[in-house]
Enzyme design. Structure first.
Site, PDB file in Angstrom:
ATOM      1  N   CYS A   1      -2.231   6.611 -12.388  1.00 36.99           N
ATOM      2  CA  CYS A   1      -3.074   8.072 -12.507  1.00 36.99           C
ATOM      3  C   CYS A   1      -2.527   8.575 -13.759  1.00 36.99           C
ATOM      4  CB  CYS A   1      -3.064   8.882 -11.698  1.00 36.99           C
ATOM      5  SG  CYS A   1      -2.860   7.965  -9.775  1.00 36.99           S
TER       6      CYS A   1
ATOM      7  N   THR B   1      -1.879  -5.254  -2.340  1.00 35.17           N
ATOM      8  CA  THR B   1      -2.265  -5.933  -3.739  1.00 35.17           C
ATOM      9  C   THR B   1      -3.202  -4.948  -4.433  1.00 35.17           C
ATOM     10  OG1 THR B   1      -4.052  -6.979  -2.188  1.00 35.17           O
ATOM     11  CG2 THR B   1      -2.120  -8.220  -2.589  1.00 35.17           C
TER      12      THR B   1
ATOM     13  N   ALA C   1      -5.847  -3.028  -6.587  1.00 35.98           N
ATOM     14  CA  ALA C   1      -7.260  -3.373  -6.956  1.00 35.98           C
ATOM     15  C   ALA C   1      -7.348  -4.140  -8.345  1.00 35.98           C
ATOM     16  CB  ALA C   1      -8.119  -1.843  -7.063  1.00 35.98           C
TER      17      ALA C   1
ATOM     18  N   GLY D   1      -3.770   1.048   0.885  1.00 35.98           N
ATOM     19  CA  GLY D   1      -3.858   1.421  -0.529  1.00 35.98           C
ATOM     20  C   GLY D   1      -5.036   0.758  -1.161  1.00 35.98           C
TER      21      GLY D   1
END
Lengths: 460, 460
Positions: free
Chosen positions: A46, A115, A117, A285
């Site tokens: 981010c 894993t 995105a 996640g």
């Protein structure tokens, strides 16, 4: 050691699960192996737009913990190493070195799939040209920083006006690059309703960003040197020295699907509330789908805060504790330069899709007392269920100090509050912090009036 | 007109009640008379310290609506006019002109008592000297502004380190005046616990403010010209060119008490949830006591936001609608220069007094992602009921962008949430706005751990 925990993916969920489990392993029975395909662990994806803009000066500032630091904590981190298959019956993972191609099988007692995105990349001609970048990994961030340093990039086109899109538009503008942002939708930032998106458009235009909406990208022109020269969208040709793709992401769930794990309609791995996808197999996640507490459906929301929560919950459960994820309500926050955007719950499109009947109310207020010299405007829009008045969603667009108020609405939604119940809540007031009626209360009051007004219109 | 509403006090509660009632008077049956002793209506007393500091440039900025504006809206505002007695049987108010001494009786159908609060002034020698000021009314604010302009005021002493005290200390420091703040308590700002108060002390000292605690003022030295020259506190003599009294306020309820209305233990007028003190007699704002939702007792909290809520509720009820005040939880916010302070619910002293058994948890966090250049520190302290884990109180001390988070805790308390339930709430995250685990969540988690830890210690 009598138990091996294998983690696929060394970022937020994976490393948080690994650290949490190990921290609670008082008996010293746990062996933790992390497989990470890339060059980095535990970094803030981010934060990448702000590193590119130069606001965050150093790449390493985004790295919470390096592989070495994790190793010192006792985690066997294997970098540039990917999992190519999972066998849930034999409880093994097929492993391959990304650089050397070496393969081996790794047995596990507990497996964590983290894993992440992968970016949504439409099959457009020229999408693989030089100068066209995604912003998903630290590696991609590095490529962009290098590319901007390497040449004279005067015109940027950002494709997609969602979170990454507007944040990258800010980054380009901050770097003095002439920036155009494109989106297929009628207004930018479809995470809020179009009337709120129009406020974002106006603010971005005032920042000198060209906003083109209702426009689909058809392809990219590529020069003889293999570098992008323009973006084509219908009859429009937008010259571009650099192109940023910000069309969102989808769960990276192929490995899990191939292993026979259940995949939801959102494309994410399905888990139970403890984040367990199958006995001894955990997932969390950006690769999972989560329960939305208002729509009642499984949704895919790629966000660092959820990923960290999942990791902690998984680690706690593997360590023999109890952790359960209570679901999401779609809270998010972003900014474009000085413009802040917050949202929680359902927007109108989502509320319609979920089948809710609702009223809306929009109010304008200020972040502080109106007479405070630093007062900034903010617009708040609420959705409340008709008849019950239950708060279904909130959206804030405004300037410095406005958007974090979204957490108050999030907490109200979390508790199933009605807008009427919110009307006289005891929220903090002092001139430097809010008007005597905080925007939250003003918006709730207006929405409550709409709910009341809607009653006679309902035949039953 | 068939109904007369008389309002005693033309500030937040009074004018809000008047405006609300008149706005809903579709039949045009209501005559509204407001009696105001002072020179101003509808002003922000909370803004006075910032006008004195110069941050808010104009006195008139603090005035939301002048008497003339209210008159244009159809309200018969009588300035410099006080009520000297209420007869609830005859339904009359005895009225006296402050300047001309003229008296008359005024009949009412509905009476609103909005007489506000009066400063707590201990009987100290010299307390009435020139240069000793309260900060309760706009008139007093004017006196201070004039006094600071009139002479060379180099040393200020602020007596009392609560809201008004710290805000006035800021005002003095901003104006370049050497400032000392005194309080009887061991740490400043007893609206938060002493450990949090110690952080405020440290911050104020770093701003150059001298903080003297555990010190009671014995009196004031007065010069031959009748002006204060020093503050005496035990053996300490503090030279002072100006003294600000910030010892808090008490309800101005004598008029109501004389009329036989019920006065609570807090000194405030007792009302029902609709803010009715007796049939046809309403009271609200700084002169009433309100229900505290956690302690279950009546409390006196003088605050503009409550006063405005009361006014709206009273006006709604007089207009034939339904308005009910749901009580308070003691939410408040303040600042001293760049230091922000927020609190809600019960502090330890209050929780003890209410009889709660509780655990506490204190965490340090940052307002944004740690790597964000503008990251500021913040300390959050929570109180949670032992065994149930219900959130009882929250306190925040930190720098810019920290204290408004108190509203999230306030909303959680309002809904009776446990700290465990708060642990995985869906709050907003992006690097410019919070760490990946917002301070609210980190504090809740730590408190939840304390609650868990407290279970075995409890025999039943």
């Amino acid at each position: 050691m009598s138990k091996r925990m294998v983690v696929i993916g060394g970022d937020a969920t994976g490393m948080s699960a690994a650290s949490t489990a190990l921290r609670h392993d008082d008996a010293g029975e746990l062996e933790v192996v992390v497989l990470e395909r890339g060059h980095y662990t535990s970094y803030s994806a981010c934060g990448i737009p702000y590193w590119i803009s130069g606001h965050v000066g150093e790449r390493d500032a985004l790295i919470a913990r390096s592989p070495e630091q994790h190793r010192e904590a006792g985690i066997d981190v294997r970098m540039r190493t990917e999992a190519t298959a999972i066998d849930t019956e034999k409880q093994t993972v097929s492993v391959r070195g990304v650089d050397d191609g070496d393969t081996y099988e790794l047995g596990y007692d507990e497996l964590v799939i983290a894993t992440g995105a992968v970016p949504t990349v439409p099959p457009l001609t020229g999408a693989d040209a030089e100068g066209v970048f995604g912003v998903q990994s630290l590696e991609q961030g590095e490529q962009i920083v290098k590319d901007l340093a390497d040449g004279d990039r005067r015109r940027a086109v950002v494709v997609g006006a969602g979170y990454i899109g507007v944040e990258m538009a800010e980054a380009m503008v901050v770097r003095g690059i002439e920036t155009t942002i494109l989106d297929q939708a009628p207004e930018p930032f479809t995470q809020v309703d179009p009337d709120m998106g129009a406020l974002i458009r106006e603010a971005m235009e005032n920042m000198g960003i060209t906003v083109l909406t209702g426009v689909a990208v058809d392809g990219f022109d590529v020069g003889e040197d293999g570098r992008v020269t323009a973006v084509r969208a219908g009859d429009t040709v937008l010259p571009a020295d650099i192109v940023i793709m910000g069309l969102g992401v989808k769960p990276n769930a192929q490995l899990a699907a191939d292993a026979g794990l259940r995949i939801g309609a959102s494309g994410g791995i399905v888990t139970d509330v403890r984040m367990q996808a199958a006995p001894g197999v955990w997932a969390g996640g950006d690769c999972v789908e989560v329960h939305h507490r208002l729509s009642g459906t499984g949704v895919h929301i790629a966000l660092g805060t959820h990923a960290n929560k999942h990791g902690r919950i998984i680690g706690t459960n593997i360590a023999g504790g109890y952790g359960a994820f209570p679901g999401v309500i779609g809270t998010a926050i972003s900014k474009v330069c000085s413009l802040e955007i917050g949202r929680t719950g359902l927007g109108q499109r989502e509320a319609d899709a979920a089948g809710y009947g609702y009223v809306t109310a929009t109010v304008e207020s200020t972040t502080t007392a109106g007479y405070w010299p630093e007062a900034e405007w903010m617009t708040v829009k609420l959705l409340a269920e008709q008849r019950t008045g239950r708060l279904l969603g909130a959206q804030i667009v405004g300037h410095a100090g406005s958007a974090k108020r979204i957490d108050v609405f999030a907490t109200a939604i979390w508790n199933g509050m009605t807008v009427e119940e919110m009307t006289f809540m005891d929220l903090s007031y002092a001139p430097p912090f809010s008007p005597v009626w905080d925007a939250v209360l003003v918006a709730a009051r207006k929405a409550a009036k709409e709910v009341q007004g809607a009653i006679p219109a309902s035949p039953v």
